[in-house]
Design an enzyme around this catalytic site. Structure first.
Site, PDB file in Angstrom:
ATOM      1  CG  MET A 193      -2.043   5.193  -4.589  1.00  0.00           C
ATOM      2  SD  MET A 193      -2.728   6.838  -4.932  1.00  0.00           S
ATOM      3  CE  MET A 193      -3.661   7.144  -3.399  1.00  0.00           C
ATOM      4  CB  CYS A 202       3.174  -2.763  -8.104  1.00  0.00           C
ATOM      5  SG  CYS A 202       4.451  -1.478  -7.969  1.00  0.00           S
ATOM      6  CE  LYS A 229      -5.063  -1.394  -7.486  1.00  0.00           C
ATOM      7  NZ  LYS A 229      -4.066  -1.143  -8.562  1.00  0.00           N
ATOM      8  CG  ASN A 261      -7.121   1.334 -10.005  1.00  0.00           C
ATOM      9  OD1 ASN A 261      -5.993   0.865  -9.949  1.00  0.00           O
ATOM     10  ND2 ASN A 261      -7.366   2.573  -9.627  1.00  0.00           N
ATOM     11  N   GLY A 272      -7.122   6.550  -7.242  1.00  0.00           N
ATOM     12  CA  GLY A 272      -5.722   6.594  -6.853  1.00  0.00           C
ATOM     13  C   GLY A 272      -5.153   7.988  -6.977  1.00  0.00           C
TER      14      GLY A 272
END
Length: 347
Positions: free
Chosen positions: A34, A116, A155, A217, A241
């Site tokens: 993060m 992201c 990811k 996630n 997260g």
């Protein structure tokens, strides 16, 4: 878990250790990368409270290679084992060079960011924007794999939007190329963090990559979330997260719960007070006083909110503490505030 046939002819369930390449995983919970949050001080605290893995903040590959001070700091991993550096970029050359540089500096794993959603990242055709062109995305994966000998992980999100759910295809191609673990956030880029993460949609990825670890996630904040995420997604691990904001112990508490069924309480009283002060001091050491006090401000707000003390703070309380030049005064005030927090159930 695997079922094996015993000499009696009966089947017995055995536990198979999860690994990233040749690196064993301590448990089923990972602290998410993060930006502006999972820096070195935060990762160290989360590890101490029992989370299995932590991942660095996203590091721009080109900026790392050209010696940008912030990128170099983000890639640091002293005291972290294993040390995972997450790289972002759009150019295969810089992804390869960044991975090579991170490995040389001590990274045990390279994680590639294709998840992201931030506009400043996707507008540069990095992060989740790469899911709009899987052929180009794979050039980055291959360049990273070719550059290093350590395991590479990836990811991603479900896709760019609801009309292009292509995480299964990207995951399959990446694993076929040599990627050792896949993490999927159960939202598209167009959703950002709105709505509820779709854990069931992650199962489509499980179906095409049965032989490497899969991490689910998105919206894992409490014990029951972890149970549901694993059940619905078919994943091996969960990634926490935003659920760790102001509660860096939560990923470790969830890991303990998944292993034992025990719901450990939140830190409270003297333990919590000492933790907050320790985090404050670590931020000053990491960034220097002027930047450190500003960087800690958000954590201070999250700690107050998580402890149920945000509404108790008088007007100007946070601003006064976070702009104070008297570090001892800040330490004593923080300790006095948080030592009063009573015990309550975690997560």
């Amino acid at each position: 878990m695997l079922l094996i046939k015993c000499a009696t002819g009966l089947f017995q369930e055995i536990c198979v250790m999860l690994t990233i390449g040749n690196i064993p995983l301590k448990n089923k919970v990972i602290l998410a990368p993060m930006s502006g949050v999972s820096d070195l001080p935060f990762r160290r605290i989360a590890l101490r409270y029992g989370v299995g893995l932590v991942v660095s903040e996203m590091v721009a590959s080109e900026a790392l290679c050209t010696g940008h001070p912030e990128s170099l700091m983000r890639a640091e991993g002293e005291g972290i084992d294993p040390h995972i550096v997450q790289l972002a970029g759009k150019d295969p050359h810089w992804m390869g060079e960044g991975a090579r540089m991170a490995e040389k500096a001590g990274a045990d794993v390279i994680d590639i960011n294709m998840g992201c959603p931030a506009k400043k990242v996707t507008s540069g055709y990095s992060g989740s924007a790469l899911m709009k062109d899987l052929d180009h995305a794979m050039t980055l994966v291959e360049a990273t794999l070719d550059a290093v000998s350590v395991p590479v992980t990836l990811k991603m999100r479900l896709g760019w939007d609801e009309t292009s759910i292509n995480a299964p295809e990207l995951a399959k191609r990446a694993v076929d190329a040599g990627v050792k673990m896949i993490t999927v956030h159960g939202r598209t880029r167009s959703q950002f963090y709105k709505g509820k993460a779709d854990w069931r949609a992650i199962r489509q990825v499980r179906d095409v990559i049965p032989d490497v670890p899969l991490v689910a996630n998105g919206d894992c904040c409490k014990f029951e979330d972890a149970d549901e995420m694993l059940a619905q997604s078919g994943a091996d691990l969960v990634m926490v997260g935003r659920g760790a904001y102001g509660r860096p112990w939560v990923p470790g508490r969830i890991a303990h719960y998944l292993e034992t069924g025990e719901r450990l309480a939140d830190p409270h009283g003297e333990e919590l007070a000492a933790l907050v002060v320790e985090h404050y001091d670590a931020m000053l050491e990491q960034y220097g006083f002027e930047i450190g006090v500003r960087a800690f401000r958000k954590h201070m707000g999250w700690y107050l909110e998580a402890a149920g003390r945000l509404d108790d703070a008088p007007q100007g309380f946070m601003r006064g503490l976070m702009t104070s030049l008297d570090a001892d005064l800040v330490r004593n005030t923080l300790y006095d505030w948080f030592v009063q927090v009573p015990m309550r159930s975690a997560a």
